[in-house]
Structure formats: structure tokens, C-alpha cells
Design a protein around this motif. Structure first.
Motif, PDB file in Angstrom:
ATOM      1  N   CYS A 142      81.441  11.244  33.081  1.00 48.72           N
ATOM      2  CA  CYS A 142      82.664  11.693  32.436  1.00 48.72           C
ATOM      3  C   CYS A 142      83.395  10.479  31.889  1.00 48.72           C
ATOM      4  CB  CYS A 142      83.557  12.502  33.385  1.00 48.72           C
ATOM      5  SG  CYS A 142      84.197  11.586  34.791  1.00 48.72           S
ATOM      6  N   THR A 143      84.302  10.727  30.957  1.00 54.65           N
ATOM      7  CA  THR A 143      85.128   9.664  30.398  1.00 54.65           C
ATOM      8  C   THR A 143      86.573   9.964  30.762  1.00 54.65           C
ATOM      9  OG1 THR A 143      83.590   9.338  28.564  1.00 54.65           O
ATOM     10  CG2 THR A 143      85.822   8.467  28.283  1.00 54.65           C
ATOM     11  N   VAL A 144      87.210   9.017  31.419  1.00 59.79           N
ATOM     12  CA  VAL A 144      88.590   9.174  31.894  1.00 59.79           C
ATOM     13  C   VAL A 144      89.512   8.437  30.934  1.00 59.79           C
ATOM     14  CG1 VAL A 144      90.173   8.727  33.810  1.00 59.79           C
ATOM     15  CG2 VAL A 144      87.761   9.240  34.279  1.00 59.79           C
ATOM     16  N   TYR A 145      90.492   9.161  30.376  1.00 62.49           N
ATOM     17  CA  TYR A 145      91.483   8.581  29.468  1.00 62.49           C
ATOM     18  C   TYR A 145      92.791   8.436  30.246  1.00 62.49           C
ATOM     19  CZ  TYR A 145      88.064  10.134  26.028  1.00 62.49           C
ATOM     20  OH  TYR A 145      86.903  10.332  25.322  1.00 62.49           O
ATOM     21  N   PHE A 146      93.227   7.200  30.432  1.00 64.51           N
ATOM     22  CA  PHE A 146      94.426   6.956  31.247  1.00 64.51           C
ATOM     23  C   PHE A 146      95.366   5.989  30.548  1.00 64.51           C
ATOM     24  CE2 PHE A 146      91.646   3.476  32.153  1.00 64.51           C
ATOM     25  CZ  PHE A 146      92.465   2.396  32.445  1.00 64.51           C
ATOM     26  N   ASP A 147      96.634   6.015  30.935  1.00 61.38           N
ATOM     27  CA  ASP A 147      97.660   5.148  30.364  1.00 61.38           C
ATOM     28  C   ASP A 147      97.730   3.857  31.172  1.00 61.38           C
ATOM     29  OD1 ASP A 147      99.878   3.875  29.365  1.00 61.38           O
ATOM     30  OD2 ASP A 147     101.241   5.568  29.638  1.00 61.38           O
ATOM     31  N   GLY A 148      97.097   2.814  30.664  1.00 56.89           N
ATOM     32  CA  GLY A 148      97.072   1.539  31.357  1.00 56.89           C
ATOM     33  C   GLY A 148      98.407   0.823  31.388  1.00 56.89           C
ATOM     34  N   SER A 149      99.393   1.311  30.637  1.00 57.67           N
ATOM     35  CA  SER A 149     100.731   0.694  30.673  1.00 57.67           C
ATOM     36  C   SER A 149     101.588   1.281  31.794  1.00 57.67           C
ATOM     37  CB  SER A 149     101.443   0.863  29.319  1.00 57.67           C
ATOM     38  OG  SER A 149     101.746   2.224  29.080  1.00 57.67           O
ATOM     39  N   LEU A 162     101.610   3.197  38.046  1.00 57.90           N
ATOM     40  CA  LEU A 162     101.029   4.179  38.963  1.00 57.90           C
ATOM     41  C   LEU A 162      99.643   4.610  38.489  1.00 57.90           C
ATOM     42  CD1 LEU A 162     101.306   6.012  41.442  1.00 57.90           C
ATOM     43  CD2 LEU A 162     102.419   7.689  39.964  1.00 57.90           C
ATOM     44  N   CYS A 163      99.515   4.855  37.185  1.00 58.12           N
ATOM     45  CA  CYS A 163      98.221   5.251  36.618  1.00 58.12           C
ATOM     46  C   CYS A 163      97.188   4.149  36.824  1.00 58.12           C
ATOM     47  CB  CYS A 163      98.358   5.538  35.125  1.00 58.12           C
ATOM     48  SG  CYS A 163      99.573   6.801  34.723  1.00 58.12           S
ATOM     49  N   ARG A 164      97.567   2.914  36.536  1.00 56.56           N
ATOM     50  CA  ARG A 164      96.662   1.773  36.711  1.00 56.56           C
ATOM     51  C   ARG A 164      96.184   1.664  38.145  1.00 56.56           C
ATOM     52  NH1 ARG A 164     100.221  -1.460  33.978  1.00 56.56           N
ATOM     53  NH2 ARG A 164     100.805  -2.451  35.924  1.00 56.56           N
ATOM     54  N   ARG A 165      97.100   1.849  39.072  1.00 56.11           N
ATOM     55  CA  ARG A 165      96.741   1.733  40.501  1.00 56.11           C
ATOM     56  C   ARG A 165      95.743   2.820  40.906  1.00 56.11           C
ATOM     57  NH1 ARG A 165     100.552   0.484  45.627  1.00 56.11           N
ATOM     58  NH2 ARG A 165      98.951   0.841  47.176  1.00 56.11           N
ATOM     59  N   GLU A 166      96.004   4.048  40.489  1.00 57.66           N
ATOM     60  CA  GLU A 166      95.100   5.137  40.847  1.00 57.66           C
ATOM     61  C   GLU A 166      93.727   4.955  40.196  1.00 57.66           C
ATOM     62  OE1 GLU A 166      94.888   9.804  41.741  1.00 57.66           O
ATOM     63  OE2 GLU A 166      96.710   9.039  40.820  1.00 57.66           O
ATOM     64  N   ILE A 167      93.711   4.585  38.932  1.00 53.37           N
ATOM     65  CA  ILE A 167      92.440   4.374  38.242  1.00 53.37           C
ATOM     66  C   ILE A 167      91.665   3.213  38.880  1.00 53.37           C
ATOM     67  CG2 ILE A 167      91.373   3.700  36.046  1.00 53.37           C
ATOM     68  CD1 ILE A 167      92.356   6.676  36.227  1.00 53.37           C
ATOM     69  N   SER A 168      92.361   2.175  39.281  1.00 51.44           N
ATOM     70  CA  SER A 168      91.700   1.047  39.971  1.00 51.44           C
ATOM     71  C   SER A 168      91.024   1.528  41.253  1.00 51.44           C
ATOM     72  CB  SER A 168      92.707  -0.049  40.308  1.00 51.44           C
ATOM     73  OG  SER A 168      93.142  -0.674  39.142  1.00 51.44           O
TER      74      SER A 168
END
Length: 109
Positions: free
Chosen positions: A8-15, A18-24
Motif C-alpha cells: 500500500c502507499t501511505v500519504y501523510f502530512d510530514g509537516s 503528530l503525523c510524523r511520529r505515528e508514521i515513523s
């Protein structure tokens, strides 16, 4: 040798911190190497068909291997399903009475 399509391809807001932490966290999991992660805060991010930049910045989106685009709770379920250690979370959403997203959106591919 052909390149294998990601699970799958995950599109997330790296700015978003909270999003960055969860994706990491997800990227550190077993199975994440078979996934693709796209930081949509980057102006040159490739979003693919049916996904606009403003949409992708406002809400988590996942494009499944078959091309289906899901967002919100269904996107999290797609991520969990792709990661062996978190797959049990995806299965819980199929239990009767669990109503965060429709069964149609989260049914196994």
C-alpha cells in the motif's frame, strides 16, 4: 527484474509533528519495507489519480495495492493490515458493533 508493487502507499502530512511520529512508528515495523510512504507536505509529492494535495494534507490517505484509495479510519485499518504485528487491530474492526468505518471500506482485499 520488475519492481514489486508496494502492499500500500501511505500519504501523510510530514509537516504535522503528530503525523510524523505515528508514521515513523509504522516505518519501523516489520513489513513496512513493502509499503510506500509519501510525505504530501513536499510540493513535488506524487499523489496519483483521485487525490488532491489539499485533501491529502487534511486527512490520512492510503492507496491499496489494487488502486483503491481510502482515507481516515479505513486508511489506518489498511496500514494495520499490511503490518504483521498490527494486523490484529485490523481484525478487531470487523467485529460486530465496531463502527469506526464501514465493512466495505475495510474488508480484506
Amino acid at each position: 527484474m520488475p519492481t514489486e508493487q508496494p502492499t500500500c502507499t501511505v500519504y501523510f502530512d510530514g509537516s504535522c509533528p503528530l503525523c510524523r511520529r505515528e508514521i515513523s512508528y509504522y516505518q519501523a515495523q516489520v513489513g513496512a519495507k513493502e509499503m510506500s510512504f509519501v510525505d504530501v507536505s513536499s510540493p513535488d509529492a506524487e499523489l496519483g489519480p483521485g487525490l488532491e494535495r489539499a485533501q491529502s494534507l487534511a486527512r490520512l490517505h492510503v492507496r491499496e495495492r489494487g488502486g483503491q484509495l481510502v482515507s481516515g479510519a479505513a486508511a489506518f485499518v489498511s496500514i494495520w493490515r499490511a503490518l504483521p504485528r498490527l494486523a490484529w487491530l485490523a481484525r478487531i474492526t470487523l467485529w460486530p458493533g465496531f463502527c469506526c468505518c464501514s465493512k466495505k471500506d475495510i474488508a480484506a482485499s
